[in-house]
Design an enzyme around this catalytic site. Sequence first.
Site, PDB file in Angstrom:
ATOM      1  N   GLU A  85       0.815  -1.226   0.000  1.00  0.00           N
ATOM      2  CA  GLU A  85       0.000   0.000   0.000  1.00  0.00           C
ATOM      3  C   GLU A  85       0.841   1.266   0.000  1.00  0.00           C
ATOM      4  OE1 GLU A  85      -2.788  -0.261  -0.934  1.00  0.00           O
ATOM      5  OE2 GLU A  85      -3.787  -2.009  -0.074  1.00  0.00           O
ATOM      6  N   HIS A 104      -2.415   2.336   8.416  1.00  0.00           N
ATOM      7  CA  HIS A 104      -3.508   1.615   7.753  1.00  0.00           C
ATOM      8  C   HIS A 104      -3.684   0.280   8.465  1.00  0.00           C
ATOM      9  CE1 HIS A 104      -5.785  -0.619   4.834  1.00  0.00           C
ATOM     10  NE2 HIS A 104      -4.774  -1.425   4.565  1.00  0.00           N
ATOM     11  N   HIS A 106      -6.587  -3.283   9.184  1.00  0.00           N
ATOM     12  CA  HIS A 106      -7.825  -4.003   8.903  1.00  0.00           C
ATOM     13  C   HIS A 106      -8.503  -4.287  10.245  1.00  0.00           C
ATOM     14  CE1 HIS A 106      -5.951  -5.792   4.934  1.00  0.00           C
ATOM     15  NE2 HIS A 106      -5.914  -4.458   4.985  1.00  0.00           N
ATOM     16  N   TYR A 125     -19.818  12.728  19.783  1.00  0.00           N
ATOM     17  CA  TYR A 125     -19.070  13.978  19.560  1.00  0.00           C
ATOM     18  C   TYR A 125     -17.610  13.751  19.162  1.00  0.00           C
ATOM     19  CZ  TYR A 125     -16.420  13.972  23.950  1.00  0.00           C
ATOM     20  OH  TYR A 125     -15.536  13.685  24.943  1.00  0.00           O
ATOM     21  N   HIS A 167     -12.302  -3.260   2.872  1.00  0.00           N
ATOM     22  CA  HIS A 167     -10.864  -3.352   3.097  1.00  0.00           C
ATOM     23  C   HIS A 167     -10.465  -2.998   4.548  1.00  0.00           C
ATOM     24  CE1 HIS A 167      -6.648  -2.434   1.231  1.00  0.00           C
ATOM     25  NE2 HIS A 167      -6.552  -2.843   2.478  1.00  0.00           N
ATOM     26  N   TYR A 220      -6.695  21.036  18.405  1.00  0.00           N
ATOM     27  CA  TYR A 220      -6.202  19.679  18.225  1.00  0.00           C
ATOM     28  C   TYR A 220      -5.324  19.619  16.974  1.00  0.00           C
ATOM     29  CZ  TYR A 220      -5.933  14.699  17.790  1.00  0.00           C
ATOM     30  OH  TYR A 220      -5.458  13.431  17.691  1.00  0.00           O
TER      31      TYR A 220
HETATM   32 ZN   LIG Z   1      -4.915  -3.269   3.670  1.00  0.00          ZN
END
Ligand SMILES: [Zn+2]
Length: 234
Positions: A85, A104, A106, A125, A167, A220
């Site tokens: 990726e 990333h 799963h 919120y 995904h 933030y």
């Molecule tokens: Zn993935």
Amino acid sequence: MKPEGMNPKAMKAEREQLLSTMQRLLQCGLNRGTSGNASLRVEGGLLITPSGMDVEDMLASDMVFMNMEGEWEGESQGARKPSSEWHFHLNILKQRPEINAVIHTHSMFATTLACLRKEVPPFHYMIAVTGGNTIRCAPYALFGTPALSEAALKALEGRRACLLANHGMVVYGRDLAHALALAIEFETLCEQYWRTLQLGAPVLLSAEEMAEIIERFRWYGKPRGEGSNPIQGC
Ligand SMILES: [Zn+2]
């Protein structure tokens, strides 16, 4: 491909930070097996987790350096291949010079919602910490492709997190600690939303209520010390 001037042993501290982030994702239950990956901006490019390795087997030296043209250390030098990726990691870091880390996973609840191709609405919120009133779900695209990167970037417009249809999820932050905290918060929100859906349709916050919350969270994203951070680790 070996980027000019690259020393594979360099950036030891950054390689270790990336490894410990992957280990924390595993400990927090956000990642299993060889899925999930992370990247960190470094001088001249980024460090990214290797392709197809179990986190428990990863060493700091397995982290792959990639330059901003998408070239990485050659396998002939004994280096690993970057995560499949790498396209969206590279493109997010290119498009957002103010952020330095991308994660990333799963993770279970985010992926469950992603398989339903559900946008997460303002049911709580804390949705505001991801940058907007909703968390979008990017349309489906094949893993590891520039098309998935393009879909993710679009879903991330004005946001710090998105789902990827069928995904998983993507988050980014000013550093790895920030991105990790957001990943944990995002997964918590997805679990809360999923649990709420078991009992019926949640009562959603209004646009005015969300605007007020987003205003409160405006600080933030600033360095520590400029405001208390509502995001904690697990
Ligand atoms: Zn993935």
